[in-house]
Design an enzyme around this catalytic site. Structure first.
Site, PDB file in Angstrom:
ATOM      1  CE  LYS A 175      -3.964  -2.218   2.258  1.00  0.00           C
ATOM      2  NZ  LYS A 175      -4.970  -2.109   3.339  1.00  0.00           N
ATOM      3  CG  PHE A 217     -13.283   1.975   7.206  1.00  0.00           C
ATOM      4  CD1 PHE A 217     -12.756   1.430   6.040  1.00  0.00           C
ATOM      5  CD2 PHE A 217     -13.926   1.124   8.096  1.00  0.00           C
ATOM      6  CE1 PHE A 217     -12.858   0.076   5.774  1.00  0.00           C
ATOM      7  CE2 PHE A 217     -14.031  -0.239   7.839  1.00  0.00           C
ATOM      8  CZ  PHE A 217     -13.506  -0.761   6.671  1.00  0.00           C
ATOM      9  NE  ARG A 234      -6.344 -12.294   4.960  1.00  0.00           N
ATOM     10  CZ  ARG A 234      -6.990 -11.137   5.019  1.00  0.00           C
ATOM     11  NH1 ARG A 234      -6.944 -10.279   3.993  1.00  0.00           N
ATOM     12  NH2 ARG A 234      -7.695 -10.802   6.070  1.00  0.00           N
ATOM     13  CB  THR A 254      -7.322  -5.699   9.746  1.00  0.00           C
ATOM     14  OG1 THR A 254      -7.849  -6.855   9.109  1.00  0.00           O
ATOM     15  CG2 THR A 254      -7.639  -4.461   8.932  1.00  0.00           C
ATOM     16  NE  ARG A 308      -2.542  -5.730   6.997  1.00  0.00           N
ATOM     17  CZ  ARG A 308      -3.698  -6.226   6.600  1.00  0.00           C
ATOM     18  NH1 ARG A 308      -4.274  -7.209   7.277  1.00  0.00           N
ATOM     19  NH2 ARG A 308      -4.291  -5.740   5.534  1.00  0.00           N
ATOM     20  CG  ASN A 324      -3.697  -2.321   6.843  1.00  0.00           C
ATOM     21  OD1 ASN A 324      -3.545  -2.007   5.667  1.00  0.00           O
ATOM     22  ND2 ASN A 324      -4.760  -2.965   7.274  1.00  0.00           N
ATOM     23  CG  HIS A 345      -5.365  -6.110  -0.477  1.00  0.00           C
ATOM     24  ND1 HIS A 345      -6.593  -6.100   0.145  1.00  0.00           N
ATOM     25  CD2 HIS A 345      -5.477  -6.957  -1.536  1.00  0.00           C
ATOM     26  CE1 HIS A 345      -7.411  -6.905  -0.529  1.00  0.00           C
ATOM     27  NE2 HIS A 345      -6.763  -7.432  -1.555  1.00  0.00           N
ATOM     28  CD  GLU A 350      -8.833  -8.822  -3.840  1.00  0.00           C
ATOM     29  OE1 GLU A 350      -9.567  -8.289  -2.996  1.00  0.00           O
ATOM     30  OE2 GLU A 350      -7.727  -9.327  -3.546  1.00  0.00           O
TER      31      GLU A 350
HETATM   32  P1  GDP Z   1      -7.986  -6.843   5.464  1.00  0.00           P
HETATM   33  O1  GDP Z   1      -8.568  -7.961   4.636  1.00  0.00           O
HETATM   34  O2  GDP Z   1      -7.170  -7.352   6.650  1.00  0.00           O
HETATM   35  O3  GDP Z   1      -7.198  -5.839   4.648  1.00  0.00           O
HETATM   36  O4  GDP Z   1      -9.177  -6.040   6.146  1.00  0.00           O
HETATM   37  P2  GDP Z   1     -10.631  -5.586   5.618  1.00  0.00           P
HETATM   38  O5  GDP Z   1     -10.989  -6.272   4.331  1.00  0.00           O
HETATM   39  O6  GDP Z   1     -11.550  -5.717   6.774  1.00  0.00           O
HETATM   40  O7  GDP Z   1     -10.446  -4.019   5.352  1.00  0.00           O
HETATM   41  C1  GDP Z   1      -9.870  -3.530   4.165  1.00  0.00           C
HETATM   42  C2  GDP Z   1      -8.975  -2.357   4.498  1.00  0.00           C
HETATM   43  O8  GDP Z   1      -9.769  -1.283   5.008  1.00  0.00           O
HETATM   44  C3  GDP Z   1      -7.960  -2.616   5.630  1.00  0.00           C
HETATM   45  O9  GDP Z   1      -6.802  -3.293   5.225  1.00  0.00           O
HETATM   46  C4  GDP Z   1      -7.673  -1.203   6.099  1.00  0.00           C
HETATM   47  O10 GDP Z   1      -6.758  -0.527   5.216  1.00  0.00           O
HETATM   48  C5  GDP Z   1      -9.051  -0.547   5.995  1.00  0.00           C
HETATM   49  N1  GDP Z   1      -9.793  -0.647   7.272  1.00  0.00           N
HETATM   50  C6  GDP Z   1     -10.340  -1.760   7.837  1.00  0.00           C
HETATM   51  N2  GDP Z   1     -10.953  -1.486   9.004  1.00  0.00           N
HETATM   52  C7  GDP Z   1     -10.790  -0.134   9.182  1.00  0.00           C
HETATM   53  C8  GDP Z   1     -11.216   0.782  10.203  1.00  0.00           C
HETATM   54  O11 GDP Z   1     -11.869   0.403  11.189  1.00  0.00           O
HETATM   55  N3  GDP Z   1     -10.874   2.090  10.027  1.00  0.00           N
HETATM   56  C9  GDP Z   1     -10.158   2.532   8.952  1.00  0.00           C
HETATM   57  N4  GDP Z   1      -9.852   3.837   8.854  1.00  0.00           N
HETATM   58  N5  GDP Z   1      -9.750   1.686   7.967  1.00  0.00           N
HETATM   59  C10 GDP Z   1     -10.054   0.392   8.079  1.00  0.00           C
END
Ligand code: GDP
Length: 145
Positions: free
Chosen positions: A11, A59, A87, A93, A104, A114, A117, A128
Site C-alpha cells: 500500500k 471508513f 494472510r 488488519t 503488519r 497497514n 493487502h 482481484e
Molecule cells: P484486510 O482484509 O485485513 O485488509 O481487512 P478488511 O478487508 O476488513 O479491510 C480492508 C482495508 O480497510 C484494511 O486493510 C484497512 O486498510 C481498511 N480498514 C479496515 N478497518 C478499518 C477501520 O476500522 N478504520 C479505517 N480507517 N480503515 C479500516
C-alpha cells in the site's frame, strides 16, 4: 494442499517508506513466488471499484483517499495455499493485534495504513487478479503460470 494464486498489494504507506524490498524478501522466505507485478497509482475511481465491498463502511471515503494517495506495488503470488499463507505473514488488519514478526506488526502504522493487502479467499483472489492483471488471468486459464 493445492497450488494457488493470490493478489497482494504493497500500500501507499509502505511504498512511501521504501519497504518494497523488505516485503518481497518476506514473500521469498515464505515460498510465495512473485509471478507478475507492477507499480501503479490508483485513481479515486479505481480505488472505489477495488474496495467496492466496503462501500457502506464508515471508513470507506478515507480508505479510498488513502489507497489513491500515492503509488502502490501490486503482485500475483503463487504457492501451495498461497491465499492463507499470504494472510498469515500479513497479520491482523489492526497492527496492534498482529502477531510479532508479521508484515503488519513490523511495518503498519494504523488499522488503515497497514502496509499490505492480500486476497481473503480463492474466489476473491480470482476477481482481484482479473482487476489488475486481466491478461494474466486469461493466459492462465488452461495452464499453470
Ligand atoms: P484486510 O482484509 O485485513 O485488509 O481487512 P478488511 O478487508 O476488513 O479491510 C480492508 C482495508 O480497510 C484494511 O486493510 C484497512 O486498510 C481498511 N480498514 C479496515 N478497518 C478499518 C477501520 O476500522 N478504520 C479505517 N480507517 N480503515 C479500516
Amino acid at each position: 494442499m493445492a497450488l494457488e494464486y493470490t493478489l497482494s498489494i504493497i500500500k501507499p504507506d509502505a511504498v512511501r517508506k521504501r519497504l518494497i524490498g523488505q516485503i518481497y524478501s518476506r514473500f521469498e522466505k515464505n515460498a510465495l513466488v512473485v509471478v507478475i507485478a507492477k507499480r501503479v497509482r490508483l485513481t479515486r475511481e479505481q480505488a472505489e471499484n477495488f474496495y467496492n465491498v466496503h462501500k457502506e463502511r464508515s471508513f470507506f471515503p478515507q480508505l479510498v483517499a488513502f489507497m489513491s494517495s500515492g503509488p502502490i506495488m501490486v503482485q500475483v503470488l503463487k504457492a501451495e495455499s498461497a491465499v492463507s499463507r499470504n494472510r498469515e505473514i500479513m497479520g491482523d488488519t489492526d497492527p496492534r493485534r498482529a502477531k510479532p514478526g508479521t508484515l503488519r506488526a513490523d511495518f503498519a502504522t494504523t488499522i488503515e495504513e497497514n502496509a499490505v493487502h492480500g486476497s481473503d479467499s480463492i474466489e476473491t483472489a480470482k476477481k482481484e487478479i482479473a482487476f489488475f492483471f486481466p491478461e494474466f488471468s486469461a493466459s492462465c486459464k488452461d495452464h499453470p503460470c
